[in-house]
Scaffold this motif. Structure first.
Motif, PDB file in Angstrom:
ATOM      1  N   ALA A   1     113.697  88.860  51.749  1.00 34.32           N
ATOM      2  CA  ALA A   1     112.972  88.171  50.675  1.00 34.32           C
ATOM      3  C   ALA A   1     113.508  88.606  49.313  1.00 34.32           C
ATOM      4  N   ALA A   2     113.694  89.897  49.116  1.00 38.35           N
ATOM      5  CA  ALA A   2     114.192  90.409  47.836  1.00 38.35           C
ATOM      6  C   ALA A   2     115.582  89.865  47.526  1.00 38.35           C
ATOM      7  N   GLY A   3     116.425  89.754  48.545  1.00 35.23           N
ATOM      8  CA  GLY A   3     117.771  89.213  48.349  1.00 35.23           C
ATOM      9  C   GLY A   3     117.737  87.748  47.957  1.00 35.23           C
ATOM     10  N   MET A   4     116.821  86.996  48.586  1.00 32.66           N
ATOM     11  CA  MET A   4     116.714  85.572  48.267  1.00 32.66           C
ATOM     12  C   MET A   4     116.180  85.343  46.858  1.00 32.66           C
ATOM     13  N   VAL A   5     115.325  86.240  46.377  1.00 32.56           N
ATOM     14  CA  VAL A   5     114.782  86.141  45.028  1.00 32.56           C
ATOM     15  C   VAL A   5     115.725  86.804  44.011  1.00 32.56           C
ATOM     16  N   SER A   6     116.665  87.599  44.503  1.00 35.36           N
ATOM     17  CA  SER A   6     117.647  88.326  43.680  1.00 35.36           C
ATOM     18  C   SER A   6     117.008  89.388  42.804  1.00 35.36           C
TER      19      SER A   6
END
Length: 182
Positions: free
Chosen positions: A63-68
Protein backbone atom coordinates in the motif's frame (compact mmCIF):
# COMPACT_ATOMS: atom_id res chain seq x y z
CA UNK A 1 4.23 -12.31 22.80
CA UNK A 2 3.86 -10.90 19.27
CA UNK A 3 2.81 -7.54 20.72
CA UNK A 4 6.04 -7.36 22.73
CA UNK A 5 8.13 -8.37 19.72
CA UNK A 6 6.41 -5.81 17.48
CA UNK A 7 6.75 -3.09 20.12
CA UNK A 8 10.46 -3.86 20.35
CA UNK A 9 10.77 -3.74 16.55
CA UNK A 10 9.05 -0.32 16.45
CA UNK A 11 11.32 1.03 19.19
CA UNK A 12 14.44 -0.25 17.41
CA UNK A 13 13.27 1.25 14.09
CA UNK A 14 12.56 4.64 15.66
CA UNK A 15 15.93 4.43 17.42
CA UNK A 16 17.59 4.30 13.99
CA UNK A 17 15.84 7.48 12.84
CA UNK A 18 18.57 9.96 11.94
CA UNK A 19 16.68 12.92 10.47
CA UNK A 20 13.23 14.51 10.14
CA UNK A 21 12.09 12.82 13.38
CA UNK A 22 9.51 15.44 14.23
CA UNK A 23 7.86 15.98 10.82
CA UNK A 24 4.55 14.31 11.66
CA UNK A 25 4.46 15.28 15.34
CA UNK A 26 4.96 18.93 14.36
CA UNK A 27 1.66 18.80 12.50
CA UNK A 28 -0.33 16.59 14.88
CA UNK A 29 0.56 18.63 17.97
CA UNK A 30 -1.53 21.47 16.48
CA UNK A 31 -4.61 19.21 16.62
CA UNK A 32 -4.38 17.27 19.92
CA UNK A 33 -7.61 15.31 19.35
CA UNK A 34 -6.41 14.12 15.97
CA UNK A 35 -2.96 13.38 17.39
CA UNK A 36 -4.50 11.38 20.24
CA UNK A 37 -6.75 9.46 17.86
CA UNK A 38 -3.76 8.69 15.65
CA UNK A 39 -1.76 7.44 18.63
CA UNK A 40 -4.72 5.33 19.73
CA UNK A 41 -5.09 3.75 16.30
CA UNK A 42 -1.36 3.11 15.99
CA UNK A 43 -1.43 1.40 19.40
CA UNK A 44 -4.47 -0.68 18.49
CA UNK A 45 -2.81 -1.82 15.27
CA UNK A 46 0.42 -2.62 17.11
CA UNK A 47 -1.44 -4.75 19.65
CA UNK A 48 -3.60 -6.57 17.05
CA UNK A 49 -1.60 -9.72 16.51
CA UNK A 50 -3.72 -12.54 15.12
CA UNK A 51 -2.05 -12.15 11.72
CA UNK A 52 1.59 -13.05 11.12
CA UNK A 53 3.51 -9.73 11.36
CA UNK A 54 5.42 -10.50 8.15
CA UNK A 55 2.15 -10.75 6.20
CA UNK A 56 0.91 -7.51 7.72
CA UNK A 57 4.18 -5.71 6.92
CA UNK A 58 4.21 -6.94 3.30
CA UNK A 59 0.62 -5.74 2.83
CA UNK A 60 1.38 -2.34 4.37
CA UNK A 61 4.50 -1.96 2.23
CA UNK A 62 2.51 -2.71 -0.91
CA UNK A 63 0.00 0.00 0.00
CA UNK A 64 2.77 2.45 0.92
CA UNK A 65 4.56 1.77 -2.37
CA UNK A 66 1.39 2.35 -4.37
CA UNK A 67 0.79 5.66 -2.57
CA UNK A 68 4.53 6.50 -2.83
CA UNK A 69 4.92 7.43 0.84
CA UNK A 70 8.68 7.48 1.38
CA UNK A 71 8.35 7.72 5.18
CA UNK A 72 6.08 4.66 5.23
CA UNK A 73 8.45 2.75 2.96
CA UNK A 74 11.38 3.69 5.22
CA UNK A 75 9.84 2.47 8.48
CA UNK A 76 7.88 -0.33 6.80
CA UNK A 77 11.01 -1.80 5.25
CA UNK A 78 12.81 -1.81 8.60
CA UNK A 79 9.81 -3.47 10.27
CA UNK A 80 9.32 -5.99 7.45
CA UNK A 81 12.94 -7.14 7.61
CA UNK A 82 12.57 -7.45 11.37
CA UNK A 83 9.51 -9.66 10.77
CA UNK A 84 11.39 -11.97 8.42
CA UNK A 85 10.90 -10.42 4.97
CA UNK A 86 13.89 -10.80 2.69
CA UNK A 87 15.65 -8.13 0.65
CA UNK A 88 14.35 -9.81 -2.49
CA UNK A 89 10.77 -9.67 -1.22
CA UNK A 90 11.11 -5.93 -0.65
CA UNK A 91 12.61 -5.44 -4.08
CA UNK A 92 10.02 -7.62 -5.87
CA UNK A 93 6.87 -6.02 -4.40
CA UNK A 94 5.96 -4.19 -7.64
CA UNK A 95 6.16 -7.48 -9.58
CA UNK A 96 5.06 -9.88 -6.83
CA UNK A 97 2.74 -11.85 -9.14
CA UNK A 98 5.67 -13.15 -11.18
CA UNK A 99 8.21 -13.50 -8.37
CA UNK A 100 9.12 -16.76 -6.71
CA UNK A 101 10.19 -14.82 -3.60
CA UNK A 102 6.67 -15.20 -2.17
CA UNK A 103 4.54 -18.17 -1.27
CA UNK A 104 0.86 -18.44 -2.23
CA UNK A 105 -0.46 -16.81 0.96
CA UNK A 106 2.01 -13.91 0.74
CA UNK A 107 0.94 -13.26 -2.87
CA UNK A 108 -2.74 -13.29 -1.85
CA UNK A 109 -2.07 -10.87 1.01
CA UNK A 110 -0.20 -8.51 -1.31
CA UNK A 111 -2.96 -8.81 -3.94
CA UNK A 112 -5.52 -7.92 -1.25
CA UNK A 113 -3.53 -4.82 -0.30
CA UNK A 114 -3.22 -3.89 -3.96
CA UNK A 115 -6.96 -4.29 -4.56
CA UNK A 116 -7.78 -2.19 -1.48
CA UNK A 117 -5.31 0.55 -2.42
CA UNK A 118 -6.14 0.80 -6.13
CA UNK A 119 -8.14 3.85 -7.09
CA UNK A 120 -10.87 3.20 -7.75
CA UNK A 121 -11.08 0.05 -5.66
CA UNK A 122 -12.82 -2.64 -7.71
CA UNK A 123 -15.24 -4.50 -5.45
CA UNK A 124 -15.29 -7.65 -7.61
CA UNK A 125 -11.49 -7.92 -7.59
CA UNK A 126 -11.37 -7.38 -3.85
CA UNK A 127 -14.13 -9.93 -3.20
CA UNK A 128 -12.31 -12.57 -5.27
CA UNK A 129 -9.01 -12.09 -3.44
CA UNK A 130 -10.83 -12.11 -0.09
CA UNK A 131 -12.58 -15.37 -1.06
CA UNK A 132 -9.22 -16.95 -1.88
CA UNK A 133 -7.72 -15.68 1.37
CA UNK A 134 -10.50 -17.43 3.30
CA UNK A 135 -8.85 -20.75 2.38
CA UNK A 136 -5.74 -19.70 4.34
CA UNK A 137 -6.71 -17.12 6.96
CA UNK A 138 -9.44 -16.88 9.58
CA UNK A 139 -12.12 -14.18 9.46
CA UNK A 140 -10.33 -12.46 12.34
CA UNK A 141 -7.03 -12.45 10.44
CA UNK A 142 -8.70 -11.10 7.28
CA UNK A 143 -10.36 -8.34 9.32
CA UNK A 144 -7.00 -7.43 10.86
CA UNK A 145 -5.37 -7.44 7.42
CA UNK A 146 -8.10 -5.21 5.98
CA UNK A 147 -7.75 -2.77 8.87
CA UNK A 148 -3.94 -2.73 8.53
CA UNK A 149 -4.16 -1.92 4.82
CA UNK A 150 -6.89 0.69 5.35
CA UNK A 151 -4.85 2.31 8.12
CA UNK A 152 -1.71 2.26 5.97
CA UNK A 153 -3.62 4.04 3.21
CA UNK A 154 -4.72 6.71 5.71
CA UNK A 155 -1.25 6.97 7.20
CA UNK A 156 0.52 7.15 3.83
CA UNK A 157 -1.85 9.73 2.41
CA UNK A 158 -1.63 11.87 5.55
CA UNK A 159 2.17 11.71 5.51
CA UNK A 160 2.25 12.54 1.80
CA UNK A 161 -0.07 15.52 2.19
CA UNK A 162 1.90 16.94 5.13
CA UNK A 163 5.32 16.39 3.52
CA UNK A 164 6.54 13.89 6.15
CA UNK A 165 9.99 12.79 5.00
CA UNK A 166 11.87 9.51 5.51
CA UNK A 167 13.97 9.41 8.67
CA UNK A 168 16.62 6.89 7.71
CA UNK A 169 15.24 3.92 9.65
CA UNK A 170 16.21 1.59 6.82
CA UNK A 171 19.43 3.35 5.76
CA UNK A 172 22.07 0.82 4.78
CA UNK A 173 19.50 -1.97 4.49
CA UNK A 174 16.96 -3.17 1.97
CA UNK A 175 14.13 -0.72 1.36
CA UNK A 176 10.98 -1.05 -0.73
CA UNK A 177 10.62 1.66 -3.38
CA UNK A 178 7.67 3.76 -4.51
CA UNK A 179 5.75 2.19 -7.38
CA UNK A 180 4.97 3.96 -10.58
CA UNK A 181 1.32 3.20 -11.24
CA UNK A 182 0.23 3.77 -14.83
Amino acid sequence: MRALQRTGAYLRAFGRAKRHRTDLARHLVRRPLVGGATLGMETAMLLSNRLDPKLKELAELKAAGMVSCEFCLDIGSALAVGSGATERQLRDLPSYRHSDAYDEVEKLVIAFAEAMTSTPAIADDLAEVRRRLEDHLSETQIAELAMAVAWENQRARLNQSLGVRPTGMSDGAACALPERIS
